[in-house]
Design an enzyme around this catalytic site. Structure first.
Site, PDB file in Angstrom:
ATOM      1  N   LYS A   9      10.550  64.078 -98.894  1.00 49.51           N
ATOM      2  CA  LYS A   9      11.623  64.951 -98.401  1.00 49.51           C
ATOM      3  C   LYS A   9      12.684  65.149 -99.479  1.00 49.51           C
ATOM      4  CE  LYS A   9      15.340  63.880 -96.076  1.00 49.51           C
ATOM      5  NZ  LYS A   9      16.335  63.405 -95.121  1.00 49.51           N
TER       6      LYS A   9
ATOM      7  N   ASP B  27      12.134  67.798 -92.910  1.00 50.99           N
ATOM      8  CA  ASP B  27      12.838  66.679 -92.286  1.00 50.99           C
ATOM      9  C   ASP B  27      12.559  66.726 -90.785  1.00 50.99           C
ATOM     10  OD1 ASP B  27      14.289  68.747 -91.289  1.00 50.99           O
ATOM     11  OD2 ASP B  27      16.243  67.887 -91.751  1.00 50.99           O
TER      12      ASP B  27
END
Ligand code: SF4
Length: 230
Positions: free
Chosen positions: A118, A137
């Site tokens: 991420k 996310d």
């Protein structure tokens, strides 16, 4: 995605996007801000990042801070003790392994302590203007599943499924659009479906209860939220 591009106008941007804009897309600061943002409210992330960067804005300067000093500067972000240690270790790794430069490849970014896909994807998109990455996310994972774009169990699966399910021209924008949407409209609980700009395109997979409220600064069809209740 075109509808979302219009609909997010005027809504609060995610903290890391704001930090990236205000800090001239500095790769090091985007990396640190993204580390701080994990499981933390945006306003807290933004304030903590600003406090830290005012004290030290480069790996060289930040490496001179003690873990305790970093903890005090970033408190109250969640897991601030772990994050302070990761930040200290990341600065050391950048200085020792990369000459103080923040790397620009996924493989190298993943060698930094506390950096997962991420964070690495967001650094590549925001700081290095990559067109080839999708940052996933919890917001992106949740909304992509509600929309039926993917059927996945984890953000990691969602990232790979989105590369297959979406056109590449949208990849750098998916995080910005869906995180902004997730914070303001398609919230984890009580999503604001009646006020949603893409409700006609959304099968609302897994959505049980919705809210009839609307976020501030959001151009609405007033009829869609005339009955005020949550
Ligand atoms: S209609 Fe509801 S579930 Fe679908 S994107 Fe909009 S807010 Fe999310």
């Amino acid at each position: 995605m075109r509808k979302l591009a219009v609909a997010i106008t005027g809504l609060e941007l995610p903290a890391v996007e704001k930090i990236s804009e205000s800090r001239a897309e500095d790769p090091f600061q985007v990396t640190i801000a993204t580390l701080l943002s994990a499981r933390t409210q945006d306003a807290t992330t933004f304030a903590a990042s600003e406090r830290l960067f005012r004290k030290a804005s480069t790996p060289q300067a930040m490496s001179k801070l003690t873990v305790k000093q970093i903890e005090r500067l970033i408190y109250p972000v969640s897991f601030y003790r772990y994050k302070a240690r990761y930040i200290k270790a990341t600065c050391a790794k950048l200085l020792k392994g990369f000459g103080g430069r923040t790397p620009s490849t996924m493989e190298e970014l993943l060698t930094l302590p506390g950096v997962g896909r991420k964070t690495a994807n967001l650094v590549l998109i925001l700081a290095y203007q990559s067109q080839q990455n999708i940052c996933v996310d919890t917001h992106v994972h949740r909304i992509a599943n509600r929309l039926g774009w993917v059927r996945t169990r984890t953000p990691e699966e969602t990232e790979q499924a989105l590369y297959r399910a979406t056109e590449s021209r949208w990849w750098p924008y998916i995080n910005l659009y869906l995180v902004t949407w997730g914070q303001n409209v398609c919230r984890p609980v009580y999503p604001r479906c009646p006020a949603c700009a893409i409700k006609d395109l959304c099968p609302r997979i897994g959505v049980a209860t919705v809210s009839r409220t609307a976020p501030e600064n959001y151009p609405l069809d007033p009829a869609s939220v005339s009955e005020s209740s949550t």
